[in-house]
Design a protein around this motif. Structure first.
Motif, mmCIF file in Angstrom:
data_model
loop_
_atom_site.group_PDB
_atom_site.id
_atom_site.type_symbol
_atom_site.label_atom_id
_atom_site.label_comp_id
_atom_site.label_asym_id
_atom_site.label_seq_id
_atom_site.Cartn_x
_atom_site.Cartn_y
_atom_site.Cartn_z
ATOM 1 N N VAL A 9 0.863 -1.180 0.000
ATOM 2 C CA VAL A 9 0.000 0.000 0.000
ATOM 3 C C VAL A 9 0.902 1.233 0.000
ATOM 4 O O VAL A 9 1.833 1.348 0.820
ATOM 5 C CB VAL A 9 -0.970 0.010 1.204
ATOM 6 N N SER A 62 -6.474 -1.064 9.978
ATOM 7 C CA SER A 62 -6.418 -1.059 8.521
ATOM 8 C C SER A 62 -5.611 0.125 8.021
ATOM 9 O O SER A 62 -5.549 1.185 8.657
ATOM 10 C CB SER A 62 -7.833 -0.996 7.931
ATOM 11 N N SER A 90 -5.234 2.153 4.333
ATOM 12 C CA SER A 90 -5.790 2.284 2.989
ATOM 13 C C SER A 90 -4.954 3.225 2.138
ATOM 14 O O SER A 90 -4.353 4.177 2.633
ATOM 15 C CB SER A 90 -7.233 2.797 3.052
ATOM 16 N N THR A 135 -6.820 -1.738 0.547
ATOM 17 C CA THR A 135 -6.845 -1.648 2.006
ATOM 18 C C THR A 135 -6.187 -2.884 2.584
ATOM 19 O O THR A 135 -6.526 -4.016 2.222
ATOM 20 C CB THR A 135 -8.288 -1.538 2.539
ATOM 21 N N THR A 188 -5.541 -4.967 6.013
ATOM 22 C CA THR A 188 -6.087 -5.123 7.370
ATOM 23 C C THR A 188 -5.200 -6.059 8.170
ATOM 24 O O THR A 188 -4.891 -7.184 7.728
ATOM 25 C CB THR A 188 -7.518 -5.677 7.320
#
Length: 237
Positions: free
Chosen positions: A115, A181, A183, A221, A223
């Motif tokens: 990410v 999480s 994102s 996302t 997690t």
């Protein structure tokens, strides 16, 4: 013998990487990096030191290395950063290629999922002198979950020269929330094999630095489940 080997390691680490040298992390340490600041190999691991750590991972024509180049670092203490902390990342710069576009990404699953946490488009490293150690700030998101085996990845597409992709992976520890999480978008790996997006030289293309590909990155996302805390049981009186 061990002292002689360590001395040689320290001497070699003071030089920029010779073969196809360009840019890599120096701090946090890249995986199997040849720098004195990095975890040193065991006596039987010296052939695994990457003295070509600054080289690109490939061009638009071919892939020469995986995104992190190596599956792991040498054993040693990983640097610990707090969620929300800005890291003064140090880059070992041989040639800056008139800058380019940087992405910073985190992975909590050893590089399976990434990410992006920060971008710096077009002029990233453009002012970095050749043969220097150059500082680039990167901020860990304030909501980043705790992770003891996190990878921080710097990804760079250069403005000038061969159409290449650079990537430098550092194993770190993040102290943040217990689970949660994160994102953002998945990183763009352009100029990384024939099936990847092609970003031309900026000057030759009339200013096209691949903005259409960066804008099309997919949302993602990550997690991280919380870690169960051990309950302390008071001794019987």
């Amino acid at each position: 013998m061990k002292l002689l080997i360590s001395t040689a390691f320290l001497a070699l680490s003071s030089f920029a990487v010779i073969a196809d040298a360009h840019i890599s992390f120096r701090y946090p340490c890249p995986r199997r990096g040849p720098y004195s600041e990095c975890p040193q190999p065991n006596d039987n691991q010296w052939d695994l030191v990457d003295y070509d750590v600054q080289s690109p991972l490939g061009t638009h024509d071919q892939i020469t290395d995986p995104i992190c180049k190596h599956p792991s670092s040498f054993a040693g203490v990983r640097p610990t950063f707090q969620a929300g902390q800005t890291i003064a990342a140090k880059m070992d710069v041989d040639v800056n290629h008139n800058g380019g576009s940087c992405q910073w990404a985190l992975s909590y699953d050893n590089g399976t999922t990434w990410v992006v946490i920060q971008d710096h488009f077009q002029d990233c490293l453009a002012t970095a002198p050749a043969g220097s150690t150059y500082t680039l700030p990167v901020t860990i998101p304030a909501n980043a979950p705790t992770g003891n085996n996190v990878i921080l990845n710097w990804i760079w597409n250069n403005n000038e020269g061969n159409r290449e992709l650079y990537s430098s992976c550092a194993d770190i520890v993040i102290q943040g929330t217990n689970g949660g999480s994160l994102s953002g978008v998945a990183p763009l790996f352009a100029n990384y094999g024939p099936s990847s997006p092609f970003i031309p030289e900026k000057a030759v293309s009339g200013g096209n630095w691949g903005q259409q590909y960066f804008a099309a990155r997919k949302p993602i996302t990550v997690t991280i489940p919380p870690t169960k805390l051990k309950r302390q049981i008071a001794p019987l009186k």
